[in-house]
Design an enzyme around this catalytic site. Structure first.
Site: not given
Ligand code: IMP
Length: 427
Positions: A13, A16, A18, A40-41, A128, A142, A223, A299, A302-303, A331, A413
């Site tokens: 988060d 990326k 942008k 999530g972008h 998630t 496998r 991530q 995605t 969540r806060p 910034l 900015v």
């Molecule tokens: P998973 O990827 O759904 O298995 O989640 C594992 C951990 O990665 C959790 O703490 C999620 O909140 C975090 N996570 C997964 N994808 C993102 C992302 O795109 N941004 C921030 N945290 C993420």
């Protein structure tokens, strides 16, 4: 420079989407190499907000090839919904290519993700629940189903039958859940296959051909470094390798082909899910940053937990990824906050740590040690040149560069494409 890997230097988060969108304009190809629709972008184009989970942000440029590499796990329904969504907004999607070696997320993966989290109780990871971990687990054991298997009716029928036999036992006997129906699943996924097949290709071959022709390729990590399966805050990590090295494995490109590693750093730190977070701000300052920065998951909604910039983490990210340039985002969110704090070390049982600790239990006991810097009051969102930034903002950036020994080449900015200051060209 022809091959640039863009990665998140914190817990994801970092903004990326942008930066990728900005660089995609200069690139010939954008490649995603790991993860799935846990990412999530958010991309803002002409005041229109687009939220993508799976498809690389380069899709907004019809003349660029967009690659979903072998390192991903793909939920076909999510992929098709995302394609429909983009097409309904008039975006051309014919430039997407998907690796036949990428793995498929099946409904039992999503179910097991939720059931395993519930089973873990206090030990839950805060995933998630998109089935990412269970799909990678099958890949490593496998027994996974790949996109190319999905396209072959006989192969898919056989693999689905085997997997369902095992997964239905787990669902019913361990979790007391209802079992899944073979024929219904077979039918549903064969229909997806029919719609996906035109996009499937040998993506490693295509990416390498582009590189050989001297074209510009942007590898887009999802991530962030601290969510990396090997180098992150295990077990509070995702199940893939978001770090720069993951780009080679997840797209079928050799390390000698990579020229630059761009680390995306948010001007403060956030984290979703569980796990230690030394600079976390639980009081009103955390709330202020969360609301100002819109720090709610793309995605899951969540806060996000918010905290000050942590250069111990960032030094680690520079080392693990070999970051050559930094893109410093958001910034503008810090405007009006003074003093600003930068974490430069951790205090652990009376000792000062300046390197990120290997052990999670040590990290959990670490207290952040801060340097304070004066903030600024001016609105930054209209500024296009570094020299025009308030002195305090420039000092803040210079201090980060000094601590990390890496240049800040790009500055964000504001959310839109144009709210970007370029100090050093990446492509
Ligand atoms: P998973 O990827 O759904 O298995 O989640 C594992 C951990 O990665 C959790 O703490 C999620 O909140 C975090 N996570 C997964 N994808 C993102 C992302 O795109 N941004 C921030 N945290 C993420």
């Amino acid at each position: 420079m022809a091959a640039v890997v863009l990665i998140g230097a914190q817990w994801g988060d970092e903004g990326k989407g942008k930066i990728t969108d900005y660089l995609a304009e200069k690139a010939d190809m954008v490649v995603r190499y790991q993860g799935g629709n846990n990412a999530g972008h958010t991309v803002v184009i002409n005041n229109q907000i687009f939220k993508l989970h799976l498809i690389p942000s380069g899709i907004f440029y019809p003349d660029k090839l967009c690659i979903i590499g072998n390192g991903l796990v793909i939920d076909p329904k999510v992929l098709l919904d995302e394609l429909d969504y983009l097409q309904s907004k008039g975006i051309f999607t014919g430039n997407l290519r998907i690796s036949g070696n990428a793995h498929v997320i099946m409904p039992y993966h999503r179910m097991l993700d939720a059931l395993e989290e519930e089973f873990k109780g206090e030990q839950k990871l805060g995933t998630t629940k998109r089935g990412i971990g269970p799909a990678y687990k099958d890949k490593a054991s496998r027994s996974g189903i790949r996109i190319m298997d999905l396209l072959d009716k006989n192969e898919f029928s056989r693999k689905l039958a085997y997997n369902l036999k095992e997964k239905n036992l787990i669902l019913t006997k361990i979790y007391g859940h209802e079992e899944l129906n073979y024929s219904e699943l077979l039918q549903e996924y064969l229909e997806y296959a029919e719609k996906i097949k035109k996009y499937v290709a040998d993506t490693s071959l295509i990416v390498n051909q582009y590189l050989e022709e001297g074209k510009k390729v942007l590898f887009e990590g999802a991530q962030g470094t601290l969510l990396d399966l090997d180098h992150g805050t295990y077990p509070y990590v995702t199940s893939s390798n978001p770090i720069a090295g993951g780009a080679c494995v997840g797209s079928g490109v050799g390390p000698t082909k990579i020229n630059k590693i761009l680390g995306v750093v948010k001007s403060y730190t956030t984290r979703v899910g569980e796990g230690p977070f030394p600079t976390e701000l639980t009081e009103s300052m955390g709330e202020l940053i969360r609301n100002r920065g819109g720090e709610f998951g793309t995605t899951t909604g969540r806060p996000r937990r918010c905290g000050w910039l942590d250069t111990v983490i960032l030094k680690y990210a520079v080392r693990i990824n070999g970051i050559s340039d930094i893109a410093f985002t958001k910034l503008d969110v810090l405007t009006g906050i003074s003093p600003l704090k930068i974490c430069t070390g951790y205090s652990y049982r009376g000792k000062m740590l300046t390197e990120f600790p290997m052990s999670l239990s040590v990290l959990a006991e670490c207290e952040a040690v801060y340097e304070e810097m004066p903030g600024w009051q001016e609105d930054l969102t209209g500024i296009t040149k570094f020299e025009e930034l308030p002195t305090a903002a420039r000092n803040y950036i210079s201090r980060v560069e000094e601590l990390l020994k890496v240049p800040v080449s790009i500055l964000g900015v504001g959310p839109g494409r144009t709210k970007t200051i370029i100090r050093q060209k990446i492509f």
